[in-house]
Design a protein around this motif. Structure first.
Motif, mmCIF file in Angstrom:
data_model
loop_
_atom_site.group_PDB
_atom_site.id
_atom_site.type_symbol
_atom_site.label_atom_id
_atom_site.label_comp_id
_atom_site.label_asym_id
_atom_site.label_seq_id
_atom_site.Cartn_x
_atom_site.Cartn_y
_atom_site.Cartn_z
ATOM 1 N N LEU A 111 0.793 -1.242 0.000
ATOM 2 C CA LEU A 111 0.000 0.000 0.000
ATOM 3 C C LEU A 111 0.826 1.294 0.000
ATOM 4 O O LEU A 111 0.540 2.199 -0.794
ATOM 5 N N ALA A 114 1.929 2.199 -3.397
ATOM 6 C CA ALA A 114 0.879 2.656 -4.316
ATOM 7 C C ALA A 114 0.813 4.180 -4.302
ATOM 8 O O ALA A 114 0.653 4.814 -5.347
ATOM 9 N N GLY A 117 3.369 5.816 -6.410
ATOM 10 C CA GLY A 117 3.265 5.671 -7.860
ATOM 11 C C GLY A 117 4.084 4.522 -8.422
ATOM 12 O O GLY A 117 4.348 4.476 -9.618
ATOM 13 N N VAL A 118 4.475 3.563 -7.567
ATOM 14 C CA VAL A 118 5.217 2.401 -8.063
ATOM 15 C C VAL A 118 4.235 1.484 -8.799
ATOM 16 O O VAL A 118 3.144 1.232 -8.290
ATOM 17 N N PRO A 119 4.594 0.995 -9.994
ATOM 18 C CA PRO A 119 3.664 0.130 -10.731
ATOM 19 C C PRO A 119 3.352 -1.151 -9.953
ATOM 20 O O PRO A 119 4.164 -1.626 -9.170
ATOM 21 N N LYS A 120 2.174 -1.681 -10.228
ATOM 22 C CA LYS A 120 1.639 -2.756 -9.407
ATOM 23 C C LYS A 120 2.561 -3.985 -9.336
ATOM 24 O O LYS A 120 2.772 -4.544 -8.260
ATOM 25 N N ARG A 123 5.520 -3.325 -7.195
ATOM 26 C CA ARG A 123 5.045 -3.159 -5.836
ATOM 27 C C ARG A 123 4.917 -4.512 -5.148
ATOM 28 O O ARG A 123 5.352 -4.712 -4.026
#
Lengths: 233, 393
Positions: A111, A114, A117-120, A123
């Protein structure tokens, strides 16, 4: 580690209006937490230690005084700037874990990333690695209600670490755990502090938890009463 | 947080409170449903009326005494056959017809119908373009010599004579015997009145029968659409010169269409506005539930803020949730509304006309309702103090 200390506080005060009455929770606290330091803040309830933790964690602003987090003065920062500062430099561990209920361990840990702005995909990888470090690599997809209290607190610790903070602020991290699990959580925090050089500030009213810390800061009536360091630890 | 993730988070939140989300959506569903159905029925009614007026013929100018308009008091006509001659000078031979109408009972032995008796002249059939089923129409001689001849509408003929061929037989109108010379082909209804129940006799004969010399209306067939406007003003000018102090109106069916279209359009707008109120109520419901949701999730908001969520991240999360609620409700309402309108059209004489813009507008409005009613709760969430929020029960 070089550079500015994790936290530098000079003469912090914090007062509230409670029903027209001015209550001064902090009355002038000066304190420096160095990089990789391990300290416990002790005090009875109402001593101002929670307020101090909120201010040190940039969840709250001091009324007067100077606070620098990772060298950055928080004076004049708005709510969003403080949020970014917390996200970048501070990990929180709460007494009641504060995990999102219907969310898997790995997504709970991911979380903070997120909001950076780290890509999923990345992450999740970083969150899985953080869970691995707290010994929960086999519990990635479990939801909080499928985990024991100790495991939930370890998920919360992984979440505090995932963003690579300078400082972890732990507010009564063993308060909701039995003695044995509490000790395991303390072991983990100490190990992470030793291995990774993350500064840890522990807020507690349990003397045996505080005993384990090399530096113990006693707070009473909004002031630092004593600040003891054990040599050689 | 990225936009797509906001959607995922919002969807998850709605899924968790499935029952509550559905009930909240229901308010919007009903509102949008009502708007779509009422607009469709209003549009259908207008189409129906316009279709009937179009049946009157396209290039015809109706000339009536007084001001034409809804709510205007009927005026006793001072037009006479002299005026018809004046109009003929304007529009040309054969392009003008005049008439007088009266309700009369028409008998054939024991068979009796109450019919609209129209005194007409030899041009009536050409101007109004009414085909005959059999026999002939009124001739100039019939009119000039006040012959007692009649042309029956198809329904009147059927009621008076049944299977018997009425041509050459006699009917009694107001105690006077008339010979049937023709029968109109069936044309159907205008404004719910059957024109097939009509009985036409020569204008002059009708004048004698009714003891008057006026004509109630005149109708002028314009040679083409371009000349209509010019002809209209010259007609009114001519008649008002001939009758100082009197007012006359010359209108085309297009203008009638315009007037009726305006009235029905206003009616549809009123219906839609009433329906929109229910959409508004649905929106208030969304606002209410979002406030509850924000309160329930105060700790979650506090946590998210502690972990680095900015005000706009939290605001966005709740706003997307509200908009998802209302636009999903809007989509469901459109499907139901279109279904209902089509069902009504299939099962009743009221046609449904679904304008392309009405579902699009309804969807846009419901999404807008989500934004409008979601903003206040979402802002409240965004502004929560993380310390206070984390402590919340």
């Amino acid at each position: 580690m070089s550079g500015p200390p994790a936290i530098e506080a000079v003469d912090l005060t914090r007062s509230y209006d409670l029903g027209g009455e001015r209550v001064q929770a902090l009355k002038g606290v000066s304190l420096t937490i160095g990089d990789g330091e391990y300290a416990a803040i002790l005090g009875p309830s109402g001593s101002g230690k929670s307020t101090l933790m909120h201010v040190l964690g940039a969840l709250d602003r001091p009324t007067t005084g100077t606070l620098r987090i990772a060298g950055r003065d928080v004076a004049g920062l708005d709510g969003d700037a403080l949020a970014e500062l917390r996200n970048a430099h501070i990990g929180f561990v709460f007494q009641s874990f504060h995990l999102l209920a219907r969310t898997s361990a790995v997504d709970n840990v991911a979380l903070p990333l997120a909001y950076r702005g780290v890509p999923k995909g990345e992450r999740r990888l970083r969150a899985a690695a953080a869970l691995e470090r707290v010994g929960l690599g086999h519990r990635l997809g479990h939801r909080p209600n499928q985990l024991s209290g100790g495991e939930q607190q370890r998920v919360a610790i992984a979440r505090a670490l995932v963003g690579g903070p300078r400082l972890v602020l732990a507010d009564e991290p063993t308060g909701n755990l039995d003695t044995r699990t509490g000790h395991e959580v303390m072991d983990l925090l100490e190990r992470l502090n030793g291995d990774q050089g993350v500064a840890v500030v522990l807020v507690t009213h349990e003397p045996d938890v505080a005993e384990r810390a090399p530096r113990r800061i006693h707070v009473r009536d909004g002031l630092i009463e004593t600040d003891e360091r054990e040599a050689g630890r | 947080m990225r936009r797509r993730e906001l959607f995922a988070v919002a969807l998850e939140a709605l899924r968790v409170n499935r029952m509550r989300s559905l009930l909240t959506m229901l308010g919007v569903v009903i509102g949008v449903w009502a708007v779509v159905v009422l607009v469709a029925i209003g549009g259908g009614a207008r189409d129906m009326v316009e279709g009937e007026i179009e049946g009157l013929g396209s290039n015809i100018i109706f000339v009536v005494p007084g001001e034409l308009g809804f709510g205007a008091a009927p005026t006793v006509s001072r037009m006479t056959r002299d005026d018809v001659a004046r109009l003929t000078d304007l529009a040309g031979e054969g392009a003008v017809t005049a008439g007088i109408t009266s309700g009369e009972s028409v008998r054939n032995g024991h068979a009796e119908v109450f019919a609209t008796l129209t005194g007409a002249d030899e041009n009536g059939r050409n101007v109004f373009d009414r085909p005959l089923a059999k026999g002939r129409y009124l001739s100039e001689i019939d009119v000039e010599t006040r012959r007692r001849v009649a042309v029956l509408g198809s329904v009147a003929a059927e009621r008076l004579f049944g299977e018997v061929d009425p041509l050459g037989r006699q009917v009694t109108i107001g105690g006077v015997r008339f010979r049937v010379i023709g029968v109109f082909a069936a044309v159907g209804q205008t404004f719910g009145q059957s024109r097939d129940g009509e009985v036409q006799v020569p204008l002059t004969t009708a004048h004698r029968l009714l003891g008057v010399t006026r004509v109630d209306f005149a109708a002028v067939r314009a040679p083409d659409a371009e000349s209509i406007e010019d002809l209209q003003s010259r007609i009114v000018e001519t008649l008002e010169d001939a009758h100082p102090g009197e007012r006359f109106s010359a209108v085309t069916q297009t203008q009638l269409l315009g007037t009726i279209g305006t009235v029905l359009g206003a009616l549809t707008a009123v219906l839609a506005a009433i329906a929109a109120i229910s959409l508004l109520v649905g929106g208030v419901g969304v606002s209410n539930i979002m406030l509850v949701s924000v309160r329930e999730r105060t700790r979650e908001i506090g946590l998210r803020k502690a972990l680095g969520a900015r005000q706009r991240d939290v605001l966005g999360q709740f706003l997307v949730e509200a908009v998802l609620l209302t636009s999903a409700g809007g989509a469901a309402g459109i499907v139901l509304g279109v279904g209902t309108a089509l069902t009504i059209a299939a099962l009743s004489p009221v046609p449904a006309s679904i304008a392309w813009w009405s579902p699009v507008l309804a969807f846009g409005v419901s999404a807008g309702v989500g934004v409008f009613f979601g903003v206040a709760p979402a802002r409240r969430a965004g502004r929560l103090d993380p310390v206070v929020a984390l402590r919340a029960d």
